[in-house]
Design a protein around this motif. Structure first.
Motif, PDB file in Angstrom:
ATOM      1  N   MET A   1       0.842  -1.180   0.000  1.00  0.00           N
ATOM      2  CA  MET A   1       0.000   0.000   0.000  1.00  0.00           C
ATOM      3  C   MET A   1       0.888   1.244   0.000  1.00  0.00           C
ATOM      4  O   MET A   1       1.966   1.254   0.579  1.00  0.00           O
ATOM      5  N   PRO A   3       2.569   4.562   1.013  1.00  0.00           N
ATOM      6  CA  PRO A   3       2.848   5.078   2.357  1.00  0.00           C
ATOM      7  C   PRO A   3       1.973   6.269   2.749  1.00  0.00           C
ATOM      8  O   PRO A   3       1.554   6.372   3.912  1.00  0.00           O
ATOM      9  N   LYS A   6      -1.427   4.945   3.675  1.00  0.00           N
ATOM     10  CA  LYS A   6      -1.388   4.286   4.991  1.00  0.00           C
ATOM     11  C   LYS A   6      -1.408   5.328   6.098  1.00  0.00           C
ATOM     12  O   LYS A   6      -2.113   5.174   7.095  1.00  0.00           O
ATOM     13  N   LEU A   9      -4.882   6.791   6.320  1.00  0.00           N
ATOM     14  CA  LEU A   9      -5.791   5.858   6.986  1.00  0.00           C
ATOM     15  C   LEU A   9      -5.584   5.877   8.495  1.00  0.00           C
ATOM     16  O   LEU A   9      -6.555   5.909   9.266  1.00  0.00           O
ATOM     17  N   ALA A  10      -4.324   5.884   8.945  1.00  0.00           N
ATOM     18  CA  ALA A  10      -4.040   5.951  10.383  1.00  0.00           C
ATOM     19  C   ALA A  10      -4.533   7.263  10.968  1.00  0.00           C
ATOM     20  O   ALA A  10      -5.064   7.299  12.082  1.00  0.00           O
ATOM     21  N   TYR A  36      -2.116  -7.410  12.749  1.00  0.00           N
ATOM     22  CA  TYR A  36      -1.425  -6.938  11.551  1.00  0.00           C
ATOM     23  C   TYR A  36       0.081  -6.933  11.759  1.00  0.00           C
ATOM     24  O   TYR A  36       0.836  -7.347  10.874  1.00  0.00           O
ATOM     25  N   THR A  90      -1.358   2.181  15.697  1.00  0.00           N
ATOM     26  CA  THR A  90      -1.674   2.532  14.307  1.00  0.00           C
ATOM     27  C   THR A  90      -0.467   3.161  13.620  1.00  0.00           C
ATOM     28  O   THR A  90      -0.186   2.853  12.454  1.00  0.00           O
ATOM     29  N   CYS A  93       1.904   0.423  12.791  1.00  0.00           N
ATOM     30  CA  CYS A  93       1.470  -0.295  11.589  1.00  0.00           C
ATOM     31  C   CYS A  93       1.855   0.458  10.321  1.00  0.00           C
ATOM     32  O   CYS A  93       2.195  -0.151   9.310  1.00  0.00           O
ATOM     33  N   VAL A  94       1.815   1.766  10.369  1.00  0.00           N
ATOM     34  CA  VAL A  94       2.207   2.571   9.211  1.00  0.00           C
ATOM     35  C   VAL A  94       3.713   2.492   9.002  1.00  0.00           C
ATOM     36  O   VAL A  94       4.199   2.336   7.881  1.00  0.00           O
ATOM     37  N   THR A  98       7.686   1.090   6.181  1.00  0.00           N
ATOM     38  CA  THR A  98       7.861   2.350   5.470  1.00  0.00           C
ATOM     39  C   THR A  98       8.992   3.141   6.105  1.00  0.00           C
ATOM     40  O   THR A  98       9.005   3.347   7.318  1.00  0.00           O
TER      41      THR A  98
END
Length: 163
Positions: A1, A3, A6, A9-10, A36, A90, A93-94, A98
Motif C-alpha cells: 500500500m 505510504p 497508509k 488511513l491511520a 497486523y 496505528t 502499523c504505518v 515504510t
C-alpha cells in the motif's frame, strides 16, 4: 500500500477514535493492529517494546481519571487510556514497512506537499544520528579533561547544538 495512504488511513482512524469515546472500538483497533503487526513478522522483542512503552502514559491517564477524579468512571478511564495504545499501534502499523524517506516522497507526490517541506522533514530526521554522535564525542572529550557531563547537563546539549 502507498505510504501516504497508509498514513492517511491511520490519521482518519485516530481522528475518528478521538471524537468517539468507545472502549470496545479501541480494543478492536488494538487487536487488529497487533494481528497486523504479527502478520508482518515483527520481532517479538520489538512488539513487546511497542506494547510496554506507552504503558506509563496509559497508566497515568487511567490513574488521573479513575483514582483522582471527583466522579470516577471506570469505562471512561479505560477508554481514554486505551487511546494511547490505539495511536501508538496505528502509527507502528504505518511505519513497520515504510521508511521516512518513502513517506516524505510519497506525501510530496500524492498530496502535493511542497518539496521544501519533504526535504526539511528528511533533514530533521537525518540530523538525529549526527546529534547522538556529537553528544557522545562531547562527553568523551569532557571526561578526558576531568569534567563529567551527565545526561541532564545543559552544557552537554548546548555544546551539541553548537556543533
Amino acid at each position: 500500500m502507498n505510504p501516504s495512504f497508509k498514513f492517511l488511513l491511520a490519521l482518519i482512524i485516530s481522528i475518528e477514535l478521538s471524537l468517539k469515546t468507545s472502549l470496545t472500538t479501541n480494543l478492536l483497533v488494538i487487536i487488529f493492529a497487533v494481528v497486523y503487526l504479527l502478520t508482518q513478522k515483527i520481532k517479538f522483542k520489538s512488539l513487546l517494546f511497542t506494547l510496554l512503552t506507552p504503558l506509563i502514559a496509559a497508566f497515568t491517564i487511567f490513574a488521573t481519571l479513575y483514582w483522582f477524579a471527583p466522579q470516577p468512571n471506570l469505562e471512561n478511564a479505560l477508554s481514554l487510556s486505551s487511546r494511547i495504545y490505539v495511536y501508538t499501534l496505528t502509527i507502528c502499523c504505518v511505519s513497520i514497512k515504510t521508511t521516512a524517506e518513502e513517506l516524505a516522497r510519497s506525501l510530496e507526490q500524492n498530496f502535493h506537499l511542497p518539496s521544501k517541506f519533504a526535504y526539511g522533514v528528511l533533514a530533521a530526521l537525518n540530523i538525529i544520528p549526527q546529534m547522538k554522535r556529537a553528544v557522545k564525542q562531547i562527553r568523551i572529550a569532557g571526561m578526558m579533561r576531568g569534567v563529567y557531563l551527565s545526561f541532564w547537563s545543559p552544557v552537554l546539549y548546548f555544546k551539541a547544538i553548537l556543533v
